[in-house]
Design a protein around this motif. Sequence first.
Motif, PDB file in Angstrom:
ATOM      1  N   LEU A 328       0.830  -1.204   0.000  1.00 41.72           N
ATOM      2  CA  LEU A 328       0.000   0.000   0.000  1.00 41.72           C
ATOM      3  C   LEU A 328       0.863   1.252   0.000  1.00 41.72           C
ATOM      4  CD1 LEU A 328      -2.766  -1.122   2.528  1.00 41.72           C
ATOM      5  CD2 LEU A 328      -3.039  -0.790   0.067  1.00 41.72           C
ATOM      6  N   THR A 376      -9.586   6.425  -5.508  1.00 36.97           N
ATOM      7  CA  THR A 376      -9.141   5.392  -6.441  1.00 36.97           C
ATOM      8  C   THR A 376     -10.106   4.229  -6.416  1.00 36.97           C
ATOM      9  OG1 THR A 376      -6.827   6.004  -6.112  1.00 36.97           O
ATOM     10  CG2 THR A 376      -7.247   3.813  -6.998  1.00 36.97           C
ATOM     11  N   LEU A 378     -10.774   0.783  -6.101  1.00 40.82           N
ATOM     12  CA  LEU A 378      -9.979  -0.331  -5.594  1.00 40.82           C
ATOM     13  C   LEU A 378     -10.074  -1.551  -6.504  1.00 40.82           C
ATOM     14  CD1 LEU A 378      -8.272  -1.565  -3.244  1.00 40.82           C
ATOM     15  CD2 LEU A 378     -10.435  -2.416  -2.333  1.00 40.82           C
ATOM     16  N   SER A 379     -11.294  -1.889  -6.929  1.00 44.82           N
ATOM     17  CA  SER A 379     -11.480  -3.070  -7.768  1.00 44.82           C
ATOM     18  C   SER A 379     -10.669  -2.954  -9.057  1.00 44.82           C
ATOM     19  CB  SER A 379     -12.958  -3.273  -8.101  1.00 44.82           C
ATOM     20  OG  SER A 379     -13.693  -3.541  -6.932  1.00 44.82           O
ATOM     21  N   VAL A 382      -6.783  -3.172  -8.169  1.00 43.55           N
ATOM     22  CA  VAL A 382      -6.374  -4.541  -7.860  1.00 43.55           C
ATOM     23  C   VAL A 382      -6.437  -5.402  -9.114  1.00 43.55           C
ATOM     24  CG1 VAL A 382      -6.989  -6.633  -6.574  1.00 43.55           C
ATOM     25  CG2 VAL A 382      -6.993  -4.421  -5.429  1.00 43.55           C
ATOM     26  N   ASP A 411     -15.516  -4.951  -1.574  1.00 48.50           N
ATOM     27  CA  ASP A 411     -15.872  -3.730  -2.287  1.00 48.50           C
ATOM     28  C   ASP A 411     -17.204  -3.911  -3.010  1.00 48.50           C
ATOM     29  OD1 ASP A 411     -15.135  -1.051  -2.986  1.00 48.50           O
ATOM     30  OD2 ASP A 411     -14.704  -1.766  -5.014  1.00 48.50           O
ATOM     31  N   ASP A 422     -16.961   3.337  -0.444  1.00 46.77           N
ATOM     32  CA  ASP A 422     -15.623   3.471  -1.023  1.00 46.77           C
ATOM     33  C   ASP A 422     -14.644   2.717  -0.135  1.00 46.77           C
ATOM     34  OD1 ASP A 422     -13.098   4.254  -1.918  1.00 46.77           O
ATOM     35  OD2 ASP A 422     -13.813   6.231  -2.537  1.00 46.77           O
ATOM     36  N   MET A 424     -11.444   2.315  -0.338  1.00 46.27           N
ATOM     37  CA  MET A 424     -10.199   3.001  -0.034  1.00 46.27           C
ATOM     38  C   MET A 424     -10.382   3.997   1.114  1.00 46.27           C
ATOM     39  SD  MET A 424      -8.177   1.410  -1.885  1.00 46.27           S
ATOM     40  CE  MET A 424      -6.674   2.277  -1.511  1.00 46.27           C
TER      41      MET A 424
END
Length: 555
Positions: A328, A376, A378-379, A382, A411, A422, A424
């Motif tokens: 991270l 951002t 996340l899905s 990643v 998520d 969210d 993040m």
Amino acid sequence: MGLHSKIADLERLGEIVRAFTIAGFGDIFKRMGLEEAAERTAKILGWKYAEDVAHLDRPQRVRRLLEVLGPTFVKLGQILATRPDLFGPQWISEFEKLQSQAPHLDFKELRPQIEADLGAPLGEIFEAVDTQPLAAASLAQVHRATLKGGTKVILKIQRPGIRKSIESDMDLLTYLASLAEKEVPELATYHPQKVVQQFVKSLRNELNFMTEGQNAEQVAANFEHNDRIVIPKVYWEWTKERINVQEFVDGIPGVNLQAIDEAGMDRKRLAQTAANAVLKMIMVDGVFHADPHPGNFFILPGERIAFIDFGMIGRVSEVRRQQIMKLLQALMENDAEGLCTILLEWSDRAAEDPGDLLEAVDEFLSKYSGKSIAHTDLSAMVGDLLGLVRNNHLSMPPDQAMLLKVFVSLDGAFKKLDPAFDMMVAIQPTLQEAVINQFSPQALGKRGLKVLTQYLELFADLPKEIRHGIQTVKTGNLRVGIELKQLENLQKHLTRASNRLAISAITSALIVGTSIIVASGKGPTIRGVDLYHSFGMAAIIGGVLILLSIWRDKS
């Protein structure tokens, strides 16, 4: 029985091979030398399924055939769904559709096994047992019941005989994985043996219902002081390897959004509570629910959340948690070299030069640089990271791959509760807590004590090792082994050169000697063979051998 079992295994092997041949993997099984098994089995089974899957694409065909092959392969697909580092989004999507639903068994078929496991007739333990199942899965069937005294419980009962058939399938899968990795080198990227090992370990744990109870109790202990998270109580007196007796949770299923709204619940707050709970499991406790979809949690009065089904859990060691935080940190600081280091460590390739990987990581990070981590997707991030892993033939430890999959699942699951959710943003408080815990006096003291213990053990053993070394020298038993490839090659060249010199000297002597003798006239014979001419021929042959040797070395 042994012969019957072997015949059954051969038939099952043929069935498996045939199924995957239909799914489009026939070329791989041919290279493994198993096409004959498929052909023999095809005549026996008929395989009406071939027409059912002909119009589907390959991921859909594989998912359908995993369902056809039964519980072991359904569970295998569910494990594969946790490996987005190995399979692309379309494959993962299909694997996620695999459900363990199965036709329910009549309770009369379950009763003898239940009473054998509990060691008493049902009437001595329960006031009532509902013979109609709440759910019927491939491994187990769930029934409601009431203990003596009025406590409402559920009975999770393993299907009779399922363990034997699954153990047989797991043995066959282990064999096939070993054969595939040996005979089909391009499959090595997917680490079939490691995947199957992970699967076998997970499924054996899942077959032991006492393990599920232990998992639930461990998670419950971690939330002991959180009154908003509920973990069903396990009744150990009646929980055995093939039966699990737990507290009945009477709540609104997480998938029933209409009922949640009708109850006046705040879905935004529920999503945050559930996310905080799972993130705490991962980042702080190191033990987490590996399948946190909305069907595995219930909403209780007071906006409390109950998690159920701890058959599949993930564990994150302290080292892994530190790696996650480094990951991270590398993402937030746009640190390409740091991210490369972590990815290579996860792939057991830490000693390699990043090479082209560094360029690919730079390109990945440039897509997200300049964006606030809180804004951002996340899905998407990643997904791009996992695509980078697959495209560069990297892999991840199973626990890390499962962890990233859980983040993406969370998520998606919590966005169903709250479309504005969210991940993040949600992760930041838990991440801060994890960092604080990592550098807390207790954590630093624990790590310091561990290092100190290692050094003390080293110094405690040092006198013994020194004495052993001195004794070895004194007795003349000291051996120094040095492996130098270049010296080995030099030795070979010197040996070959000396052999040539020897042959050359002998050949020269034969030529000179023969010339002198021949000049003096006809030499002696043995059985009509002139020895002088024989020496001359030997000299010619020796010369030819030397020329051939020199020519071969040059080429």
